[in-house]
Design a protein around this motif. Sequence first.
Motif, mmCIF file in Angstrom:
data_model
loop_
_atom_site.group_PDB
_atom_site.id
_atom_site.type_symbol
_atom_site.label_atom_id
_atom_site.label_comp_id
_atom_site.label_asym_id
_atom_site.label_seq_id
_atom_site.Cartn_x
_atom_site.Cartn_y
_atom_site.Cartn_z
ATOM 1 N N HIS A 99 2.622 -0.788 44.888
ATOM 2 C CA HIS A 99 3.283 -0.945 43.583
ATOM 3 C C HIS A 99 4.247 0.210 43.282
ATOM 4 C CE1 HIS A 99 0.697 -4.299 42.917
ATOM 5 N NE2 HIS A 99 -0.391 -3.562 42.821
ATOM 6 N N GLN A 100 4.786 0.835 44.310
ATOM 7 C CA GLN A 100 5.640 2.009 44.138
ATOM 8 C C GLN A 100 6.843 1.732 43.245
ATOM 9 O OE1 GLN A 100 6.546 4.381 47.641
ATOM 10 N NE2 GLN A 100 8.684 4.471 47.040
ATOM 11 N N ILE A 101 7.574 0.663 43.507
ATOM 12 C CA ILE A 101 8.780 0.372 42.720
ATOM 13 C C ILE A 101 8.397 0.116 41.265
ATOM 14 C CG2 ILE A 101 10.681 -1.255 42.402
ATOM 15 C CD1 ILE A 101 10.627 -1.614 45.500
ATOM 16 N N ARG A 102 7.375 -0.688 41.062
ATOM 17 C CA ARG A 102 6.922 -0.997 39.694
ATOM 18 C C ARG A 102 6.517 0.278 38.961
ATOM 19 N NH1 ARG A 102 2.430 -5.465 40.636
ATOM 20 N NH2 ARG A 102 2.258 -5.258 38.380
ATOM 21 N N ARG A 103 5.778 1.142 39.617
ATOM 22 C CA ARG A 103 5.279 2.355 38.975
ATOM 23 C C ARG A 103 6.395 3.379 38.761
ATOM 24 N NH1 ARG A 103 -0.018 3.800 42.210
ATOM 25 N NH2 ARG A 103 -0.308 5.304 40.515
ATOM 26 N N HIS A 104 7.360 3.463 39.686
ATOM 27 C CA HIS A 104 8.474 4.386 39.489
ATOM 28 C C HIS A 104 9.381 3.920 38.350
ATOM 29 C CE1 HIS A 104 8.412 6.761 43.558
ATOM 30 N NE2 HIS A 104 7.488 7.153 42.694
ATOM 31 N N LEU A 105 9.588 2.624 38.232
ATOM 32 C CA LEU A 105 10.401 2.136 37.117
ATOM 33 C C LEU A 105 9.689 2.362 35.784
ATOM 34 C CD1 LEU A 105 11.983 -0.969 38.812
ATOM 35 C CD2 LEU A 105 13.225 0.983 37.847
ATOM 36 N N LYS A 106 8.392 2.210 35.754
ATOM 37 C CA LYS A 106 7.645 2.535 34.534
ATOM 38 C C LYS A 106 7.792 4.029 34.229
ATOM 39 C CE LYS A 106 3.141 2.759 32.377
ATOM 40 N NZ LYS A 106 1.709 2.689 32.541
ATOM 41 N N HIS A 107 7.724 4.877 35.263
ATOM 42 C CA HIS A 107 7.879 6.316 35.102
ATOM 43 C C HIS A 107 9.239 6.647 34.467
ATOM 44 C CE1 HIS A 107 7.432 10.577 36.013
ATOM 45 N NE2 HIS A 107 8.607 10.556 36.620
ATOM 46 N N LEU A 108 10.266 5.874 34.802
ATOM 47 C CA LEU A 108 11.606 6.056 34.230
ATOM 48 C C LEU A 108 11.736 5.440 32.837
ATOM 49 C CD1 LEU A 108 13.910 5.242 37.294
ATOM 50 C CD2 LEU A 108 13.471 7.497 36.269
ATOM 51 N N ALA A 109 10.690 4.763 32.360
ATOM 52 C CA ALA A 109 10.704 4.035 31.079
ATOM 53 C C ALA A 109 11.611 2.809 31.144
ATOM 54 C CB ALA A 109 11.073 4.950 29.913
ATOM 55 N N HIS A 110 11.717 2.202 32.333
ATOM 56 C CA HIS A 110 12.481 0.972 32.535
ATOM 57 C C HIS A 110 11.626 -0.006 33.343
ATOM 58 C CE1 HIS A 110 16.112 2.611 30.844
ATOM 59 N NE2 HIS A 110 15.944 3.700 31.575
ATOM 60 N N PRO A 111 10.525 -0.490 32.753
ATOM 61 C CA PRO A 111 9.628 -1.367 33.512
ATOM 62 C C PRO A 111 10.289 -2.696 33.877
ATOM 63 C CG PRO A 111 9.013 -1.355 31.212
ATOM 64 C CD PRO A 111 10.084 -0.308 31.378
ATOM 65 N N ILE A 112 9.781 -3.287 34.941
ATOM 66 C CA ILE A 112 10.292 -4.584 35.398
ATOM 67 C C ILE A 112 9.863 -5.661 34.418
ATOM 68 C CG2 ILE A 112 10.212 -6.302 37.257
ATOM 69 C CD1 ILE A 112 9.633 -3.994 39.205
ATOM 70 N N GLY A 114 8.442 -8.950 33.284
ATOM 71 C CA GLY A 114 7.403 -9.789 33.868
ATOM 72 C C GLY A 114 6.255 -9.009 34.477
ATOM 73 N N ASP A 115 6.309 -7.678 34.440
ATOM 74 C CA ASP A 115 5.239 -6.860 35.003
ATOM 75 C C ASP A 115 4.116 -6.747 33.973
ATOM 76 O OD1 ASP A 115 3.555 -4.911 36.070
ATOM 77 O OD2 ASP A 115 5.216 -3.726 36.880
ATOM 78 N N ALA A 116 3.061 -7.515 34.175
ATOM 79 C CA ALA A 116 1.950 -7.568 33.221
ATOM 80 C C ALA A 116 1.176 -6.256 33.170
ATOM 81 C CB ALA A 116 1.015 -8.717 33.568
ATOM 82 N N THR A 117 1.174 -5.490 34.248
ATOM 83 C CA THR A 117 0.419 -4.245 34.299
ATOM 84 C C THR A 117 1.221 -3.060 33.773
ATOM 85 O OG1 THR A 117 -0.760 -5.061 36.230
ATOM 86 C CG2 THR A 117 -0.891 -2.701 35.815
ATOM 87 N N HIS A 118 2.477 -2.939 34.183
ATOM 88 C CA HIS A 118 3.269 -1.759 33.867
ATOM 89 C C HIS A 118 4.399 -2.024 32.878
ATOM 90 C CE1 HIS A 118 1.135 0.210 37.116
ATOM 91 N NE2 HIS A 118 1.459 -0.793 37.904
ATOM 92 N N GLY A 119 4.565 -3.252 32.437
ATOM 93 C CA GLY A 119 5.695 -3.616 31.587
ATOM 94 C C GLY A 119 5.352 -3.702 30.110
ATOM 95 N N LYS A 120 6.243 -4.340 29.372
ATOM 96 C CA LYS A 120 6.095 -4.506 27.933
ATOM 97 C C LYS A 120 5.838 -5.976 27.631
ATOM 98 C CE LYS A 120 7.378 -1.868 25.025
ATOM 99 N NZ LYS A 120 6.725 -1.053 24.060
ATOM 100 N N GLY A 121 4.701 -6.253 27.002
ATOM 101 C CA GLY A 121 4.285 -7.626 26.736
ATOM 102 C C GLY A 121 5.281 -8.440 25.945
ATOM 103 N N ALA A 122 5.868 -7.863 24.887
ATOM 104 C CA ALA A 122 6.820 -8.617 24.062
ATOM 105 C C ALA A 122 8.031 -9.045 24.889
ATOM 106 C CB ALA A 122 7.255 -7.779 22.858
ATOM 107 N N HIS A 123 8.540 -8.140 25.704
ATOM 108 C CA HIS A 123 9.699 -8.475 26.553
ATOM 109 C C HIS A 123 9.316 -9.504 27.607
ATOM 110 C CE1 HIS A 123 12.683 -5.559 25.124
ATOM 111 N NE2 HIS A 123 11.619 -4.859 24.794
#
Length: 189
Positions: A99-112, A114-123
């Motif tokens: 999950h490197q890409i998903r976790r790095h994008l979350k680290h940048l505050a730009h989650p993917i 549709g990412d239920a684990t690392h993203g934003k539910g409303a989006h």
Amino acid sequence: TSGVLLMALDPEAARAVTAMFETRLPRKSYVAMVRGWPPAHVRVDHALKPDDAPQDTEPQQAVTCFQRLAVMHIDVPVDRYPSTRVALVKAHPETGRRHQIRRHLKHLAHPIIGDATHGKGAHNRWWATQLQQQRLWLHAQQLSLPHPVTGEWLHLVSDCQDPRLNADWCQLLNGWPWQWDEATTIGPP
């Protein structure tokens, strides 16, 4: 994740390919739709622990280079902001953590999206409604590595703009008002 999937047809080939990944020989690129507008280019060097690792486990080196391809602004409030901003990015992982890409994008505050684990539910919910599907908007676009038997370089590509293979990505790329960054291409490098 949609896109390129590699399978070995025998144990010997599987061992050879595994060894290549352990030495970071294969080159990979992904495309993702993310929340917000990340920088045009950014290299993330942020160590990661495996998700299920004990608390005292040392993080492992993880490096991903990102290139912004396009941005979009929509005058619809999805959460606390008066409008919605998303971007398309190309990711080139230099290491291969889970999950490197998903976790790095979350680290940048730009989650993917549709990412239920690392993203934003409303989006995630808003985009799932708009695109009439609930999915992670991450696409394994290209994988290049030597053939495990012949040594000849293989370039495996799943073009997100091919409607036969990736109709959902075509809908996303062609049905929305993207503003493409100069001199960018979504195709393989």
